[in-house]
Design a protein around this motif. Structure first.
Motif, PDB file in Angstrom:
ATOM      1  N   THR A 172       0.795  -1.227   0.000  1.00 46.04           N
ATOM      2  CA  THR A 172       0.000   0.000   0.000  1.00 46.04           C
ATOM      3  C   THR A 172       0.826   1.275   0.000  1.00 46.04           C
ATOM      4  O   THR A 172       0.263   2.372  -0.025  1.00 46.04           O
ATOM      5  CB  THR A 172      -0.940   0.025   1.220  1.00 46.04           C
ATOM      6  OG1 THR A 172      -0.162  -0.019   2.426  1.00 46.04           O
ATOM      7  CG2 THR A 172      -1.903  -1.148   1.182  1.00 46.04           C
ATOM      8  N   THR A 173       2.163   1.173   0.027  1.00 48.32           N
ATOM      9  CA  THR A 173       2.985   2.385   0.080  1.00 48.32           C
ATOM     10  C   THR A 173       3.019   3.112  -1.262  1.00 48.32           C
ATOM     11  O   THR A 173       3.229   4.321  -1.316  1.00 48.32           O
ATOM     12  CB  THR A 173       4.430   2.062   0.476  1.00 48.32           C
ATOM     13  OG1 THR A 173       5.056   1.283  -0.564  1.00 48.32           O
ATOM     14  CG2 THR A 173       4.481   1.303   1.796  1.00 48.32           C
ATOM     15  N   LEU A 206      -2.833   1.359  -4.859  1.00 45.50           N
ATOM     16  CA  LEU A 206      -2.684   2.813  -4.728  1.00 45.50           C
ATOM     17  C   LEU A 206      -3.970   3.385  -4.125  1.00 45.50           C
ATOM     18  O   LEU A 206      -4.753   4.050  -4.792  1.00 45.50           O
ATOM     19  CB  LEU A 206      -2.387   3.431  -6.095  1.00 45.50           C
ATOM     20  CG  LEU A 206      -1.193   2.855  -6.856  1.00 45.50           C
ATOM     21  CD1 LEU A 206      -0.960   3.631  -8.140  1.00 45.50           C
ATOM     22  CD2 LEU A 206       0.057   2.852  -5.991  1.00 45.50           C
ATOM     23  N   ALA A 207      -4.159   3.138  -2.849  1.00 43.00           N
ATOM     24  CA  ALA A 207      -5.425   3.483  -2.193  1.00 43.00           C
ATOM     25  C   ALA A 207      -5.481   4.926  -1.713  1.00 43.00           C
ATOM     26  O   ALA A 207      -6.549   5.396  -1.325  1.00 43.00           O
ATOM     27  CB  ALA A 207      -5.670   2.539  -1.013  1.00 43.00           C
ATOM     28  N   THR A 208      -4.358   5.634  -1.733  1.00 38.43           N
ATOM     29  CA  THR A 208      -4.323   7.009  -1.227  1.00 38.43           C
ATOM     30  C   THR A 208      -3.577   7.906  -2.201  1.00 38.43           C
ATOM     31  O   THR A 208      -2.770   7.432  -3.003  1.00 38.43           O
ATOM     32  CB  THR A 208      -3.603   7.070   0.129  1.00 38.43           C
ATOM     33  OG1 THR A 208      -2.221   6.695  -0.062  1.00 38.43           O
ATOM     34  CG2 THR A 208      -4.249   6.139   1.155  1.00 38.43           C
ATOM     35  N   ASP A 231       1.300   9.283  -5.504  1.00 34.21           N
ATOM     36  CA  ASP A 231       2.456  10.138  -5.759  1.00 34.21           C
ATOM     37  C   ASP A 231       3.766   9.376  -5.580  1.00 34.21           C
ATOM     38  O   ASP A 231       4.730   9.602  -6.320  1.00 34.21           O
ATOM     39  CB  ASP A 231       2.421  11.356  -4.838  1.00 34.21           C
ATOM     40  CG  ASP A 231       1.237  12.272  -5.132  1.00 34.21           C
ATOM     41  OD1 ASP A 231       0.624  12.111  -6.208  1.00 34.21           O
ATOM     42  OD2 ASP A 231       0.921  13.134  -4.290  1.00 34.21           O
ATOM     43  N   ASN A 232       3.818   8.471  -4.591  1.00 41.32           N
ATOM     44  CA  ASN A 232       5.010   7.632  -4.417  1.00 41.32           C
ATOM     45  C   ASN A 232       5.239   6.750  -5.632  1.00 41.32           C
ATOM     46  O   ASN A 232       6.377   6.525  -6.054  1.00 41.32           O
ATOM     47  CB  ASN A 232       4.866   6.757  -3.171  1.00 41.32           C
ATOM     48  CG  ASN A 232       4.987   7.541  -1.884  1.00 41.32           C
ATOM     49  OD1 ASN A 232       5.545   8.642  -1.862  1.00 41.32           O
ATOM     50  ND2 ASN A 232       4.478   6.980  -0.793  1.00 41.32           N
ATOM     51  N   ASN A 287      -6.673   6.233  -8.713  1.00 39.24           N
ATOM     52  CA  ASN A 287      -5.295   6.669  -8.489  1.00 39.24           C
ATOM     53  C   ASN A 287      -4.329   6.041  -9.478  1.00 39.24           C
ATOM     54  O   ASN A 287      -3.353   6.682  -9.893  1.00 39.24           O
ATOM     55  CB  ASN A 287      -4.862   6.349  -7.060  1.00 39.24           C
ATOM     56  CG  ASN A 287      -5.514   7.247  -6.033  1.00 39.24           C
ATOM     57  OD1 ASN A 287      -5.872   8.384  -6.326  1.00 39.24           O
ATOM     58  ND2 ASN A 287      -5.699   6.745  -4.824  1.00 39.24           N
ATOM     59  N   LEU A 288      -4.585   4.784  -9.866  1.00 40.29           N
ATOM     60  CA  LEU A 288      -3.733   4.152 -10.863  1.00 40.29           C
ATOM     61  C   LEU A 288      -3.864   4.864 -12.203  1.00 40.29           C
ATOM     62  O   LEU A 288      -2.869   5.133 -12.883  1.00 40.29           O
ATOM     63  CB  LEU A 288      -4.080   2.673 -11.020  1.00 40.29           C
ATOM     64  CG  LEU A 288      -3.286   1.914 -12.092  1.00 40.29           C
ATOM     65  CD1 LEU A 288      -1.793   1.916 -11.772  1.00 40.29           C
ATOM     66  CD2 LEU A 288      -3.807   0.489 -12.261  1.00 40.29           C
TER      67      LEU A 288
END
Length: 496
Positions: free
Chosen positions: A205-206, A248-250, A255-256, A301-302
């Motif tokens: 999740t990072t 990519l939940a956030t 952005d990471n 987000n993706l």
């Protein structure tokens, strides 16, 4: 602009900033904490790891007057996949810092001057563009006049060779018993080499992705990538795989992902990215049923992250996807967002493919490790034979109603955007199909020459623009004495 020369100039995307540089944004001054190349989404207030707030409200203008609207927007040049725009500059009581260019309601990019080329468009398609000016305080003008443009008909291609039928292969960045091969020793029969895999760092999740070449120094790996490119090959970094779950939940994870993937691509000189998300990387929240407007964060987000990466690297950057049938064709029967006991991953790639089809080089669905799938004739087909390959390919070449809902339709991809994925040998995965059976399917798909199977093409004359084959993997092909690459290269060349 040389790094290190910024003196509180307005922040802009696609600029190289050095630690210590000062910029203004939204009326405030920020100091660069880490050297980097800026991207959309990395505005100083959104990227505290990159920028430190120095003087709130003190770095720009103190009034709130927006710039005047740009005028005389025109489209002097267009191709099949791009439109070049130009306009007359806006004015502002302090100064115009840049322009936002819109494709319909979607932000297509930004510019500091009075021209911009929108890339990654679909051939023979109608688009409407507008431009808005902005100043250093964050004030945005009214829209310019709208200009409507139809892109030119397709000129063919789609990445990796204009009009050529491709063979794409995955190269193992590990040794699983198939044998390790140096990149420079990959069979020349392959046109595109997908390096497998870049994988998440610090958990799924990072959003941070890492890549370390196996059995290589960085310098040796870079040299081999460059060597393949000197032969006209494309080398793509594939993300995910069976063991590389990415969620990519956030916004932070998004952005990471963008930051880490941009660094990997620039470091090793890759020609593009391949999205090979499997497992539980993609899913749909209950009620997320419209492929045109996905709301599940890991999906939205993706889409945003991939589009940002593509815009950063430009029109020649390759973008491919390699989903399993469960995430694409199964969406004809079941869609995860509908609930009612349906696996929330069913069809979950569909909104990603749909929202990125304008910049997608090709889709290469894995026609292996699949259960039975219902095709457009409402019959089940099992993997490992010509009927299955024809039926599965026809679904993305024709399009289909998602969960059989005519109001939620997944449109057909272009012929040059479709490859099919196959195991290179019986060792490589379930669903191996013999050479003769594969070519029987391709004869029908490409030329309309029927082999008398159960499935009947929706387009009886076939799809002459069909792009080619993907295989898992280059290593298993070598293990199997190059049967896949040798036999299919000769066959595909005969179709040119």
């Amino acid at each position: 602009m040389p790094a290190g020369t910024f003196a509180a100039s307005a922040w802009a995307p696609n600029v190289s900033y050095t630690q210590g540089d000062l910029v203004t944004y939204g009326g405030s001054t920020y100091k660069c904490l880490q050297s980097h190349t800026s991207l959309l989404g990395w505005e100083p207030p959104n990227a505290p790891a990159l920028w430190s707030l120095q003087s709130p409200g003190g770095g720009g203008e103190e009034d709130t007057q927006p710039p005047s609207a740009p005028t005389n927007l025109t489209a002097p040049v267009k191709t099949d996949t791009s439109v070049s725009l130009s306009w007359t500059a806006s004015t502002d009581n302090v100064g115009v810092s840049g322009y936002n260019i819109y494709k319909g309601s979607e932000l297509a990019g930004t510019a500091t001057g009075t021209s911009f080329t929108v890339t990654g468009l679909v051939p023979n398609t109608l688009y409407t563009f507008t431009v808005k000016a902005k100043d250093a305080a964050g004030n945005v003008s009214a829209a310019s006049n709208a200009v409507t443009v139809t892109t030119n008909p397709s000129s063919g291609g789609g990445g990796g060779g204009e009009g050529k039928k491709l063979i794409v292969g995955y190269w193992h960045n590990f040794d699983n018993g198939s044998g390790f091969i140096k990149l420079r020793d990959v069979s020349t029969k392959f046109d595109v080499i997908n390096v497998a895999f870049a994988e998440p760092v610090g958990g799924s999740t990072t959003g941070t992705i890492g890549f370390t070449p196996y059995n290589y120094t960085d310098a040796e790996f870079k040299a081999d990538v460059a060597y393949l490119q000197s032969l006209g090959k494309k080398v793509v970094i594939s993300i995910g795989g069976a063991n590389g779950q990415v969620q990519l939940a956030t916004p932070a994870a998004r952005d990471n992902f963008v930051r880490s993937m941009t660094d990997i691509i620039e470091k090793y000189g890759f020609d593009g990215i391949d999205i090979d998300f499997e497992g539980h990387s993609l899913y749909l929240n209950p009620g997320d049923t419209d492929i045109n407007n996905p709301t599940t964060p890991v999906i939205a987000n993706l889409i945003a992250a991939i589009r940002t990466i593509k815009y950063h690297f430009g029109d020649q950057f390759i973008l491919t996807m390699a989903p399993e049938t469960f995430f694409v064709q199964v969406g004809y029967s079941y869609y995860g967002g509908n609930g009612n006991g349906v696996d929330n991953r069913a069809g979950a790639y569909l909104p990603v493919i749909h929202k990125l089809r304008d910049i997608l080089s090709w889709l290469q669905v894995q026609h292996y490790n699949s259960g039975p799938v219902t095709a457009l004739d409402n019959e089940y087909y099992n993997m490992g034979n010509a009927d299955f390959h024809v039926a599965m390919a026809d679904m993305v070449l024709q399009g289909f109603p998602v969960a059989r809902n005519a109001n939620n339709f997944f449109p057909a991809l272009r012929q040059d955007q479709v490859l099919i994925g196959l195991p290179a040998s019986v060792n490589a995965g379930n669903g191996y199909t013999s050479t003769s059976e594969v070519q029987k399917a391709l004869d029908y798909l490409v030329t309309g020459k029927s082999f008398g199977g159960r499935y009947q093409l929706r387009n009886p004359s076939g799809y002459p623009g069909f792009k080619g084959l993907m295989t898992w993997s280059i290593n298993w092909d070598a293990f199997n004495h190059f049967e896949f690459s040798n036999s299919h290269r000769s066959y595909l060349d005969s179709l040119q």
